[in-house]
Design an enzyme around this catalytic site. Structure first.
Site, PDB file in Angstrom:
ATOM      1  CG  ASP A 117      -0.380  -0.237   2.494  1.00  0.00           C
ATOM      2  OD1 ASP A 117       0.784  -0.671   2.557  1.00  0.00           O
ATOM      3  OD2 ASP A 117      -1.053   0.026   3.507  1.00  0.00           O
ATOM      4  CB  THR A 140       2.393  -6.891   1.224  1.00  0.00           C
ATOM      5  OG1 THR A 140       2.346  -7.070   2.640  1.00  0.00           O
ATOM      6  CG2 THR A 140       0.962  -6.844   0.729  1.00  0.00           C
ATOM      7  CB  ILE A 141       4.421 -11.390   3.974  1.00  0.00           C
ATOM      8  CG1 ILE A 141       4.684 -10.344   5.058  1.00  0.00           C
ATOM      9  CG2 ILE A 141       5.688 -11.759   3.232  1.00  0.00           C
ATOM     10  CD1 ILE A 141       5.498 -10.883   6.230  1.00  0.00           C
ATOM     11  CG  ASP A 142       1.671  -7.308   5.956  1.00  0.00           C
ATOM     12  OD1 ASP A 142       2.361  -8.200   6.483  1.00  0.00           O
ATOM     13  OD2 ASP A 142       1.967  -6.103   5.987  1.00  0.00           O
ATOM     14  NE  ARG A 280      10.396 -21.651  28.450  1.00  0.00           N
ATOM     15  CZ  ARG A 280      10.101 -21.865  29.730  1.00  0.00           C
ATOM     16  NH1 ARG A 280       9.041 -21.277  30.274  1.00  0.00           N
ATOM     17  NH2 ARG A 280      10.850 -22.671  30.466  1.00  0.00           N
ATOM     18  CB  ILE A 287      12.051 -16.419   9.935  1.00  0.00           C
ATOM     19  CG1 ILE A 287      13.417 -16.462  10.615  1.00  0.00           C
ATOM     20  CG2 ILE A 287      11.636 -17.776   9.416  1.00  0.00           C
ATOM     21  CD1 ILE A 287      13.474 -17.309  11.840  1.00  0.00           C
ATOM     22  CD  GLN A 288       6.179 -14.158  10.213  1.00  0.00           C
ATOM     23  OE1 GLN A 288       4.964 -14.172  10.177  1.00  0.00           O
ATOM     24  NE2 GLN A 288       6.854 -13.404  11.058  1.00  0.00           N
TER      25      GLN A 288
HETATM   26  O1  F6P Z   1       4.398  -5.209   5.537  1.00  0.00           O
HETATM   27  C1  F6P Z   1       5.253  -6.300   5.662  1.00  0.00           C
HETATM   28  C2  F6P Z   1       5.828  -6.363   7.040  1.00  0.00           C
HETATM   29  O2  F6P Z   1       6.714  -7.470   7.111  1.00  0.00           O
HETATM   30  C3  F6P Z   1       4.816  -6.406   8.157  1.00  0.00           C
HETATM   31  O3  F6P Z   1       4.238  -7.680   8.319  1.00  0.00           O
HETATM   32  C4  F6P Z   1       5.660  -5.936   9.311  1.00  0.00           C
HETATM   33  O4  F6P Z   1       4.854  -5.356  10.318  1.00  0.00           O
HETATM   34  C5  F6P Z   1       6.521  -4.900   8.669  1.00  0.00           C
HETATM   35  O5  F6P Z   1       6.598  -5.209   7.307  1.00  0.00           O
HETATM   36  C6  F6P Z   1       7.919  -4.768   9.213  1.00  0.00           C
HETATM   37  O6  F6P Z   1       8.485  -3.664   8.591  1.00  0.00           O
HETATM   38  P1  F6P Z   1      10.036  -3.340   8.581  1.00  0.00           P
HETATM   39  O7  F6P Z   1      10.634  -4.058   7.424  1.00  0.00           O
HETATM   40  O8  F6P Z   1      10.054  -1.867   8.381  1.00  0.00           O
HETATM   41  O9  F6P Z   1      10.602  -3.748   9.899  1.00  0.00           O
END
Ligand code: F6P
Length: 362
Positions: A117, A140-142, A280, A287-288
């Protein structure tokens, strides 16, 4: 004169970006005989005039490679650009005029902007200022970009989370523990909910459903009361307790969004305070976003890349390649930016989770 198109990858990286770059390069060169140039590090490359020619050789063997061969940047917003001052400070400036002038000098027949976005928002502003020959590829992974069912990178992230949950099942079971696993996704729960369902999590907490801590504790007691010795809780980084706010690790400013983090720690503390269970936390973090794209993303990225080139060839600018009912179509960029695509709390995926006994916290 040979026509020339450009491509840049902006925002946070994700698996599948190189597959988009490759598909755009191959289709543009092979089918149309166009030159393809890559703009490095997102919009930063437009400011710095840092571009590279993309060829068969440079895109060879990148289909399955993570990251992006062009580099990316989520602080290179030309409208709020952190410029380094001679004394080492950074000052925020609007450098869009210079970027637009450099873009014009490149003489592109079309520019493919691969982004989420934030990046698409900049693309829209460029279009509004006259740089109209832009098309988008959503990544985007989101998976939170409206106007497309899937974004490049999402499925790969889900694969990573599912594998992690599988691993956590066995260690949690061995120790009769509760393991809270924090996943990314920003303000959308797609990664958490999808991977929670696919990985057999027992409790899944997502931003779209504010959770009641008492309900989470009750669910744990219920599970353990009926003989289950361990539990896996997936908590999205954007999950919120009822009446509480987001867990913010770093506040945002004019040049970047806030960074979320700490949701698992918060919940772990709460469970430790209210129960005798051993608990825990594991934060999956970047990693994602790393390593190779899964097959779905390789295919999606290739289809989107080809579509982007077709859109340029047909003059369908200010649109993004999008997935709709399994087909790749062109959708207006404005539709992608109109809203954030989040999980529907009453939707089919949420109902499926509930149907198989996953506690969602409300
Ligand atoms: O938008 C992708 C994302 O990996 C989100 O899931 C996460 O909140 C953010 O980017 C982390 O951003 P940055 O790379 O700025 O740490």
């Amino acid at each position: 004169m040979t026509s020339r198109i450009g491509i840049l990858t902006g925002g946070g990286d994700c698996p599948g970006l190189n597959a988009v770059i490759r598909a755009v390069t191959l289709h543009a060169r092979h089918t149309y005989g166009w030159e393809v140039i890559g703009i490095r590090h997102g919009f930063q490359g437009l400011y710095d005039e840092d571009v590279v020619e993309l060829t068969y050789a440079s895109t060879q063997a990148v289909l399955g490679r993570g990251g992006t061969i062009l580099g990316s940047n989520n602080r290179a917003n030309p409208f709020a650009y952190p410029l380094a001052m001679p004394d080492g400070r950074r000052e925020v400036h609007d450098v869009s005029a210079r970027c637009l002038a450099n873009l014009a000098t490149l003489g592109l027949q079309g520019l493919v902007v691969v982004g989420g976005d934030g990046t698409m928002g900049v693309a829209q502003k460029f279009i509004d200022r006259g740089a109209t020959r832009i098309v988008g590829v959503p990544k985007t992974i989101d998976n939170d970009l409206a106007a497309t069912e899937y974004t490049v990178g999402f499925q790969s992230a889900v694969e990573v989370v599912v594998e992690a949950i599988e691993r956590l099942h066995t260690t949690a079971e061995a120790h009769d523990r509760i393991i809270v696993v924090e996943v990314m996704g920003r303000y959308a729960g797609w990664i958490g909910l999808t991977a929670g369902v696919a990985g057999g999590a027992h409790i899944v907490l997502i931003p779209e459903i504010e959770y009641d801590p008492a309900r989470v504790i009750d669910a744990l007691h219920r599970r353990h009361g009926r003989g289950n010795s361990y539990s896996i809780i997936v908590v999205a980084e954007g999950a919120r307790m009822k009446g509480g706010g987001y867990s913010v690790e770093t506040a945002g400013d004019a040049t970047r969004m806030e960074r979320l983090g700490g949701a698992a720690a918060k919940l772990t503390e709460l469970i430790a305070a209210k129960t005798d269970y051993e608990v825990r936390a594991t934060v999956l973090g970047y990693i994602q976003r790393g390593a190779e794209p899964c097959a779905f993303d390789r295919e999606l990225a290739t289809r989107f890349g080809v579509k982007a080139v077709e859109m340029i060839a047909q003059g369908t600018f200010a649109h993004i390649a999008a997935m709709e009912h399994g087909h790749v179509v062109a959708k207006p960029l404005a539709a992608a930016l109109a809203r954030l695509k989040v999980c529907d709390p009453a939707g089919e995926l949420v109902r499926t989770a509930r149907a198989v006994g996953i506690e969602l916290g409300a």
